[in-house]
Design an enzyme around this catalytic site. Structure first.
Site, mmCIF file in Angstrom:
data_model
loop_
_atom_site.group_PDB
_atom_site.id
_atom_site.type_symbol
_atom_site.label_atom_id
_atom_site.label_comp_id
_atom_site.label_asym_id
_atom_site.label_seq_id
_atom_site.Cartn_x
_atom_site.Cartn_y
_atom_site.Cartn_z
ATOM 1 C CE LYS A 136 1.803 -17.904 -3.144
ATOM 2 N NZ LYS A 136 0.895 -19.067 -3.252
ATOM 3 C CG ASP B 282 -13.807 -7.206 1.845
ATOM 4 O OD1 ASP B 282 -13.521 -6.510 2.842
ATOM 5 O OD2 ASP B 282 -14.278 -6.727 0.797
ATOM 6 C CE1 TYR C 165 -3.530 -2.583 0.405
ATOM 7 C CE2 TYR C 165 -4.645 -0.645 1.254
ATOM 8 C CZ TYR C 165 -4.694 -1.923 0.756
ATOM 9 O OH TYR C 165 -5.911 -2.546 0.609
ATOM 10 C CG ASP D 6 -2.168 -20.337 -1.820
ATOM 11 O OD1 ASP D 6 -1.623 -20.403 -0.698
ATOM 12 O OD2 ASP D 6 -1.715 -20.932 -2.815
ATOM 13 C CG ASP E 73 -8.096 -4.730 1.449
ATOM 14 O OD1 ASP E 73 -9.054 -4.289 2.105
ATOM 15 O OD2 ASP E 73 -8.018 -4.658 0.210
HETATM 16 C C1 IPM Z 1 -10.453 -1.450 3.965
HETATM 17 C C2 IPM Z 1 -10.710 -0.768 2.656
HETATM 18 C C3 IPM Z 1 -9.566 0.198 2.355
HETATM 19 C C4 IPM Z 1 -8.278 -0.584 2.304
HETATM 20 C C5 IPM Z 1 -9.768 1.041 1.081
HETATM 21 C C6 IPM Z 1 -11.065 1.823 1.117
HETATM 22 C C7 IPM Z 1 -8.604 1.942 0.813
HETATM 23 O O1 IPM Z 1 -10.869 -1.713 1.634
HETATM 24 O O2 IPM Z 1 -10.299 -0.750 4.975
HETATM 25 O O3 IPM Z 1 -10.423 -2.679 3.996
HETATM 26 O O4 IPM Z 1 -7.948 -1.174 1.255
HETATM 27 O O5 IPM Z 1 -7.557 -0.615 3.304
HETATM 28 MG MG MG Z 2 -10.926 -3.707 2.329
#
Ligand code: IPM
Ligand code: MG
Length: 360
Positions: A191, A251, A141, A223, A247
């Site tokens: 990884k 999710d 990042y 993975d 990240d």
């Molecule tokens: C998160 C989001 C952020 C990230 C984005 C909005 C920049 O996806 O906090 O998970 O990638 O960190």
């Molecule tokens: Mg995110």
């Protein structure tokens, strides 16, 4: 106690969910006789529109002055084609960096009342209780060189994943400390069969483990971890990983919790002289422009982030527990937004906020 809190509602549904989170914060403070002093700042797309910058210098100052920062979400569709430098997300990355919040804690719990909200089979999801510790100040990042250069067939996009030993060690220590307070199992995700950063990561994780003989450390490739998270999530207690892996996998965690709207997060850095953690608190979800302004976003991730703030930045564990308990009782009563597919009519964002306040 006086709580000086900066709010950064940001864009889209960030505004709606932060409003409810603040309402709950004020209610719990009334109950426990604390005073809250709220300041509001600009971050993300709204900040670009009003000041030309995703993180105006004034926002940075406000955040550094506050005891804790409560964020909504950033991101607006009109910036979809803009380069990373000029996007709302740049503000979020900026505030994480300026506060030095290097450990992002993303707890994933499968609440009993929400078992049917997950598309996964009940017996797989039931009993899931894990925390993803995502490194938040480094990795791909922020790594340089980065950018797009050259022309035609030779046009090239570049990003750099880089970590120092110190960056890896501090986030691993944070994760080991958390694991120590829980089921004493830490999974380090990497990884290392391909990436040098991961080889260093694994080595440093093993070194840090020497200071935590009571915690069991295991390593897993990212993975395989993605697969194990949906095959057997109960095997995980605390997981620690670099920024982008975290990240992505967090999710995936949303599928276990029933909805991404449920997930809170706490980003913490160093301890202040008074022992509290520097903290930035935000739901895991994004700004969801498709449902923004419709009063139907799930505010529970934002409200859970208030609980995390009370606990980590203010050491108010009883207050945090009361908020978490109120969330659970609202879930048990089926008073939830549409994303959680309630049996009856879904509640609005504001009604869920009200219900949590009432349950306090
Ligand atoms: C998160 C989001 C952020 C990230 C984005 C909005 C920049 O996806 O906090 O998970 O990638 O960190
Ligand atoms: Mg995110």
């Amino acid at each position: 106690m006086q709580l000086n809190v900066l709010t950064l509602p940001g864009d889209g549904i960030g505004v709606e969910v932060t409003r409810e989170a603040v309402r709950v914060l004020e209610a719990v403070c009334r109950k426990f006789q604390h005073t809250v002093k709220l300041t509001e700042g600009l971050l993300g797309g709204i900040a670009i529109h009003k000041t030309g910058q995703a993180m105006p210098p004034q926002t940075a100052e406000l955040a550094l002055d506050a005891d804790a920062t409560l964020m909504g979400a950033v991101g607006l569709p009109e910036f979809d084609e803009a380069p990373p430098e000029r996007r709302p997300e740049k503000g979020l990355l900026g505030i994480r960096k300026i506060l030095g919040v290097y450990a992002n804690l993303r707890p994933v719990r499968a609440y009993k009342a929400l078992i049917d909200s997950s598309p996964l089979k009940n017996h797989l999801v039931e009993g899931t209780d894990l925390i993803i510790v995502r490194e938040l100040n480094g990795g791909i990042y922020y790594g340089t060189p980065r950018g797009i250069s050259g022309e035609g067939e030779e046009e090239r996009g570049t990003n750099t994943m880089t970590y120092t030993r110190a960056e890896i060690a501090r986030v691993c220590r944070m994760a080991f400390n958390l694991a120590r307070q829980r089921r004493k199992k830490l999974t380090s995700v990497d990884k290392s069969n391909v990436l040098e950063t991961s080889q260093l990561w694994r080595r440093v994780a093993v070194e840090v483990a020497a200071g935590f003989p009571d915690v069991t450390l295991e390593h897993i490739l990212v993975d395989n971890c993605a697969m194990q998270l949906v095959l057997n999530p109960k095997r995980f207690d605390v997981l620690v990983m670099e920024n982008m892996f975290g990240d992505i996998l967090s999710d995936e965690g949303a599928v276990l919790a029933g909805s991404i709207g449920m997930l809170p997060s706490a980003s913490i850095g160093e301890r202040k002289p008074n022992g509290a953690w520097v903290g930035l608190y935000e739901p895991v979800h994004g700004s969801a422009p498709d449902i923004a302004g419709q009063n139907k976003a799930n505010p529970l991730g934002a409200i859970g982030s208030v609980a995390a703030m009370l606990e980590y930045s203010f050491g108010l564990t009883a207050e945090a527990a009361v908020v978490n308990h109120a969330i659970e009782s609202v879930l048990n009563a089926g008073k939830v937004t549409a994303d959680l597919k309630p049996a009856g009519a879904p509640l609005t964002t504001a009604q869920v906020g009200e219900a949590v306040c009432a349950a306090l």
